[in-house]
Design a protein around this motif. Structure first.
Motif, PDB file in Angstrom:
ATOM      1  N   ASN A 140     126.452   8.715 114.062  1.00  0.00           N
ATOM      2  CA  ASN A 140     126.110   9.390 112.848  1.00  0.00           C
ATOM      3  C   ASN A 140     124.456   9.434 112.777  1.00  0.00           C
ATOM      4  O   ASN A 140     123.768  10.248 111.938  1.00  0.00           O
ATOM      5  N   GLY A 141     123.745   9.328 113.999  1.00  0.00           N
ATOM      6  CA  GLY A 141     122.196   9.491 113.903  1.00  0.00           C
ATOM      7  C   GLY A 141     121.439   8.266 113.223  1.00  0.00           C
ATOM      8  O   GLY A 141     120.490   8.557 113.507  1.00  0.00           O
ATOM      9  N   LEU A 142     122.107   7.422 112.582  1.00  0.00           N
ATOM     10  CA  LEU A 142     121.571   6.417 111.922  1.00  0.00           C
ATOM     11  C   LEU A 142     121.518   5.016 112.308  1.00  0.00           C
ATOM     12  O   LEU A 142     122.530   4.871 112.933  1.00  0.00           O
ATOM     13  N   ILE A 143     120.751   4.227 112.108  1.00  0.00           N
ATOM     14  CA  ILE A 143     120.971   2.666 112.154  1.00  0.00           C
ATOM     15  C   ILE A 143     121.112   2.207 110.681  1.00  0.00           C
ATOM     16  O   ILE A 143     120.057   2.303 109.959  1.00  0.00           O
ATOM     17  N   THR A 144     122.049   1.593 110.074  1.00  0.00           N
ATOM     18  CA  THR A 144     122.287   1.234 108.638  1.00  0.00           C
ATOM     19  C   THR A 144     122.958  -0.125 108.584  1.00  0.00           C
ATOM     20  O   THR A 144     124.162  -0.354 108.439  1.00  0.00           O
ATOM     21  N   PRO A 145     121.999  -0.903 108.533  1.00  0.00           N
ATOM     22  CA  PRO A 145     122.422  -2.614 108.840  1.00  0.00           C
ATOM     23  C   PRO A 145     123.252  -2.844 107.522  1.00  0.00           C
ATOM     24  O   PRO A 145     124.021  -3.873 107.424  1.00  0.00           O
ATOM     25  N   PHE A 146     123.281  -2.162 106.436  1.00  0.00           N
ATOM     26  CA  PHE A 146     124.058  -2.524 105.162  1.00  0.00           C
ATOM     27  C   PHE A 146     125.315  -1.949 105.441  1.00  0.00           C
ATOM     28  O   PHE A 146     126.063  -2.105 104.348  1.00  0.00           O
ATOM     29  N   ARG A 147     125.494  -1.138 106.192  1.00  0.00           N
ATOM     30  CA  ARG A 147     126.942  -0.392 106.361  1.00  0.00           C
ATOM     31  C   ARG A 147     127.662  -1.125 107.619  1.00  0.00           C
ATOM     32  O   ARG A 147     126.962  -1.956 108.344  1.00  0.00           O
ATOM     33  N   SER A 148     128.896  -0.866 107.692  1.00  0.00           N
ATOM     34  CA  SER A 148     129.441  -1.434 108.771  1.00  0.00           C
ATOM     35  C   SER A 148     129.264  -0.608 110.213  1.00  0.00           C
ATOM     36  O   SER A 148     129.102   0.316 109.943  1.00  0.00           O
ATOM     37  N   MET A 149     128.810  -1.438 111.056  1.00  0.00           N
ATOM     38  CA  MET A 149     128.411  -0.698 112.317  1.00  0.00           C
ATOM     39  C   MET A 149     129.172  -1.292 113.541  1.00  0.00           C
ATOM     40  O   MET A 149     129.454  -2.579 113.652  1.00  0.00           O
ATOM     41  N   THR A 150     129.226  -0.408 114.332  1.00  0.00           N
ATOM     42  CA  THR A 150     129.828  -1.202 115.942  1.00  0.00           C
ATOM     43  C   THR A 150     128.463  -1.173 116.863  1.00  0.00           C
ATOM     44  O   THR A 150     127.610  -0.767 116.435  1.00  0.00           O
ATOM     45  N   LEU A 151     128.754  -2.188 117.790  1.00  0.00           N
ATOM     46  CA  LEU A 151     127.670  -2.258 118.823  1.00  0.00           C
ATOM     47  C   LEU A 151     127.919  -1.249 119.852  1.00  0.00           C
ATOM     48  O   LEU A 151     127.137  -1.282 120.658  1.00  0.00           O
TER      49      LEU A 151
END
Lengths: 397, 397, 397, 397
Positions: free
Chosen positions: B289-300
């Motif tokens: 999505n173009g972002l790094i959002t540590p407080f959202r669920s993310m995959t590596l």
């Protein structure tokens, strides 16, 4: 100065109580873990050398590295290495300070090779590995900063670290199976079990499915039949092990991609898939707690290889993880805790911009202040993390 | 076969309503983004070539790559390139099928160079870049699989993709500021603004602080004074832009590490920090999505460079992101949606092991089934994602 | 100080009068010549830059380099590049002096690429070439020596240069055929003739056999028949050319390894065998007179890439060659002259340890002193060789 | 078929009777010799493997290689390795035949490392050496040719080999001094003497000057004084050795570039100048007789690394050298003999295009036919050279 510590009551249901949970661990012989391990060892080796020569750890960040898989031809009883495994080591490290030179390249190669020998027992590190080190010298300003910086270093960046505790049953299983299969004791009895072990645990409701992929080592096996027998034995061992960890209904799958009837199985010369094409990158594998937990808060920060003095991405990751476990050990009434530490660039690392602690506990009101004290105290002693890392007491993948 | 789609009501408070929010974007000229972009372009270039030659995209995964920063000496009006930027390209790609050879190395180099020329305007790609391509051929089994596989491919792995919508104000700001400053229109007026733009947004309560780091290009500036003036102008432009996005109180900081009084500012020859030591790795930067959002669920998961046919890590990441935005566009009563798609290795990719949709909505009960239909339909059409990716219509970083 | 010039009457029969004579030339597109040419051009490029910045040529010796052949698939009308041609550039060059930095790597790459574009017309230098420059900085002592050294530099080593004149008919033929086929005029008419042209001349008694190997360029040919016709045409052109040079009976062979009946011919994508596996090294090809003449005295010295200021191996090779030709031009009564110049390390280069001049002449006694004067004078002006080299007026391969 | 052997009476004065003679030897630890040795060992290692697997030596030519010098900081008693020595190995070698794969890369690396360990005692080959092997597979046609070729192979090229005998006193001195100083016996007593020993002998009239450059090893010396003493001792040893070889007046110089008063001496960490910047290339050092003899006929052919089956450049070089020595051993009345063997591509290697034998002898007329027989016989047995080379009984540098 008072620290900006914010304790909150969780608004969420803790992961072990949710419907779905997914956890993964890439074992120490997985390509991503290998390169993580090499770069972290180089950081530790450099740190020791800097301390020896200057009494202080000097600037370095060797947190980028790439493993390019080799090519092998494998047969029962042995095989051939057709293309070496290639390593690109990169990053920056102080090469000179106070008129003394540091043999960074020598340390990098020596550390990398020794680490590899220890971690992938069946790899001929001298002849089947190629290393290209492009680690280069850092800026002169940073030399000064590290040599004559303050007792509590300033954060090198705006970064954050995340941690949680305790581990769910699935998390425990995934972590411990790999540790068990890669323990010296197990290798003694089962030398055919390679170090590249990937464990994935999926819980749906109260049923757990654990998929284990193991690179078996060809020279300890003489036939497909022996492979099948040994694989079955390992599966049994895992099943026993899992029973010690969880009461939940757990099903184990080993090397599900095998087609034994076609003779297509997961057999390797060295015990790692890096031998036959699989690549690895720093920071693409386990987080500092040893796991990949998509349903928990994670950072993308690669801790491996970063300097343990002022690189907050590394220090806060380790600290958040340790802090969380200290909290649940100290205060069992805390059912679940999530920690996020956010640094502010240029400020002392014992003063995060915010330390956010989210707690699940029936006794939230009474435990809240205790947790605050514990966190405050640990932040005060943040520099101890540095020593732990250098001494190898804090894992980073 | 019915799809395993699970719609749940969220048990959490959506991010925009929490106390702290942290969002980051690494602009297209950031070292991590550059190498992401190169590997993704190579995947697209290969895909087009495979389609041309075979009518189908063949096996490839070029999702590992490393950029090793160069060395420059910069002065107002220009500078010198002392060490080239080095790129290691790696991964696997089909080199031969049906007796025809594919010039993988040629395509990789050509694509990489052309991409670089487009993305870092002021880099002399011919003379200040070194490329080592270690992309190697894939296994023969995979050639067959791709040539004569089923209409809906089988998942290549157990992976998952995560997405959410809508963007919070901070997320919008962070994304749009970078897009704005890196737009052709803005570059026309402000050629001195390099492509390496890192934006970090922090919200505490209803106050937002946005820190923007911009690599300015030396040849468009004759003095420190001009630098200061241009930086001030850019800051104003950002402030105006932000006002269009959010009513919240937002403070903008540009190049906070500058010490103008010492003459130490963020000046580069090329507009990217890759020129002077900063390294980059695939998968260490923005999510799809173009972002790094540590407080959202993310995959590596690193999406860049993976094949868009059966690599579920990539496809599900893009799909989860697009699906989430489709849901909130279609059903404005959905305040927030989080999606996790988990694949099962070897099963058709339109049949995820589980599609978990977590919704925040006052009208949850009425919207639930509609969301279910939408998700079901999109899963049915999952293979369209492949084309979108090849055509460049779906971003991956 | 008097120079140690020793003029002797030859005790040998000059080569053209002996029974057997063998001469070879590797054309400018031959892998050995390509890398010779690149390293020499880099030396010249660096020299010009040093002169621009410091008014003097600074220390460098970039006389080692390796070309590793690529891989192509060729067909009439075109072909594919499967593996790039790889270049390792190595040696030493001053990177910093008087506080100014020299962008050695940039100059090396730019020069190499531009040279390649000029020499191998049909090579896509941007996309099918990989360059690894390992040229590194020289010692600081040498910086001083070059910046503030004496007007006549001191020899850097004990080396020697050898030269002879005039060329025999075979030598002329071999040199001129390649020059002719690689001339812009000939390329205009016959673009299908690649630059990799190897000419070997063998004389036994008064019969000459000349074997020419030419890498034809696929895109200018649509069929085997066209290949055969064009090859025949080139052979005719060579035969005509040879008649202008020698009255001796000369037979021409072109691409003797072809098996036209099997369709196996010398067809390339680029006009050089470097595209498909042939490697090249500096110093393994032509001597400074453009030829390999096993029956003449030769040095193993690689002139290409050496600094033209104090590297006597290079300077004496060029000087001995030019001196020999000056002698026979000035004094036609000299039938044959062989020159050996031996340096003494650390002594001015206009004072060789010995300049040995061996003459074949019916008028030896009368011409002896004249030759002595000429040699003495040329040694006095030895530093002019430096300029000639930098200006490209003295060839080195 | 009768062989084209041409015996001639020399028209020249043999070298030992001329006024000036210059001879050089680069010891086994010289950068050029190191890379020669590595590539030759790889050829031998591959040959043994091919024989083991197929009963025949298969196609290979690994006669191009490059050593790029490292960087060290040396002090009495030890030192540091700041940049590893880099090796580029290149050429072609059969990777697959009759369905069996050969682990070319593994053999290349293993051979190279083992050879290095043997030749440069004080080099930490594991940690201070970097190897990039770009040896690639050869063409399939060549596999067949070697597997099922004729008993007497066909020449792979038009090449020639040159040899002469006997050695002059200067030639003997230069060769034997290096052998002596690099003998295990001498190293036992004088471990401080490194393997990089360059010997240059110059004779003017009947006076010989021998310059020896020796890389001393720092760890065996504690001070400048000890260096000076050991150097003086070595000089004495050489002087004694020389007296055993020649009655001529011989002066010995050791490390003439030393400035002991400034503390500037030839001290190394490893015993080779390759550690600190000196590069080396295959074929730039000694000819197959172990010497560089500019006043003798020499080929530019690099023998090291070439296949010993059909590469006439290598085979004829070794054969011409051995033949010449056999002639003078067998027929002492031959004062001097020079041999040139010229191949014809595609013809059996026992049928050179011409074998030219030039003799200086007072008994020319009587010895002529005997020499002819000897040469004829040796050509008949030319394939024995192949075994000698594989068994290491024929040196090539």
């Amino acid at each position: 100065m008072e620290r900006n510590i914010i304790i909150e009551k969780a608004s969420y249901v803790p992961v072990p109580k949710r419907g779905v949970e997914l956890v993964e661990r890439k074992g120490i012989g997985h390509p991503d873990s290998i390169i993580d391990g090499i770069m972290e060892e180089i950081s530790r080796g450099l740190s020791r050398e800097y301390i020896k020569e200057f009494g202080k750890i000097l600037h370095h960040n060797v947190d980028k590295g790439q493993l390019c898989g080799g090519a092998t031809e494998v047969e029962y009883g042995g095989g051939k290495f057709l293309k070496p495994i290639f390593f690109l080591l990169t990053g920056r490290a102080t090469e000179e300070a106070e008129g003394k030179k540091i043999e960074v390249q020598h340390i990098a190669r020596e550390t990398a090779r020794n680490y590899l020998k220890g971690v992938v027992r069946n790899l001929d590190v001298e002849n089947d590995v190629e290393i290209d080190s492009r680690i280069s010298g850092g800026s002169k300003d940073l030399v000064e900063l590290f040599l004559r910086g303050p007792a509590v270093p300033f954060a090198n960046d705006t970064s954050f670290g995340a941690g949680f505790a305790p581990f769910s049953d699935v998390e425990k299983i995934v972590l411990e199976i790999e540790n068990y299969l890669n323990s010296p004791e197990y290798k003694q009895i089962h030398p055919e079990v390679g170090e590249d072990i990937k464990v994935m645990g999926l819980r749906q409701g109260d049923k757990i499915k654990v998929t284990v992929a193991i690179a078996f080592v060809s020279k300890y096996m003489s036939s497909l039949q022996e492979y099948a027998e040994k694989k079955a034995k390992v599966k049994e061992d895992i099943e026993k092990k899992v029973k010690e960890i969880t009461p939940l209904d757990t099903e184990i799958f080993v090397n599900t991609a095998d087609h034994e009837e076609k003779g297509s199985v997961y057999l390797t010369l060295t015990g790692t898939s890096a031998e036959m094409g699989d690549d690895g990158s720093v920071g693409r594998g386990n987080r500092v707690n040893g796991l990949i937990t998509p349903f928990r808060s994670m950072t993308l920060e690669a801790a491996a290889g970063k300097n343990p003095v002022n690189h907050v991405g590394k220090i806060y990751s380790v600290l958040a993880h340790e802090m969380a476990f200290d909290i649940v050990r100290e205060y069992p009434q805390v059912e679940d805790v999530s920690i996020t530490l956010l640094s502010q660039i240029g400020k002392p690392i014992d003063q995060p911009k915010v330390a956010s602690i989210v707690i699940v506990s029936d006794e939230y009101d009474t435990v809240k202040d205790k947790v605050h004290s514990l966190v405050d105290k640990q932040l005060e002693n943040v520099t101890e993390i540095t020593n732990k890392i250098v001494e190898g007491k804090a894992k980073v993948f």
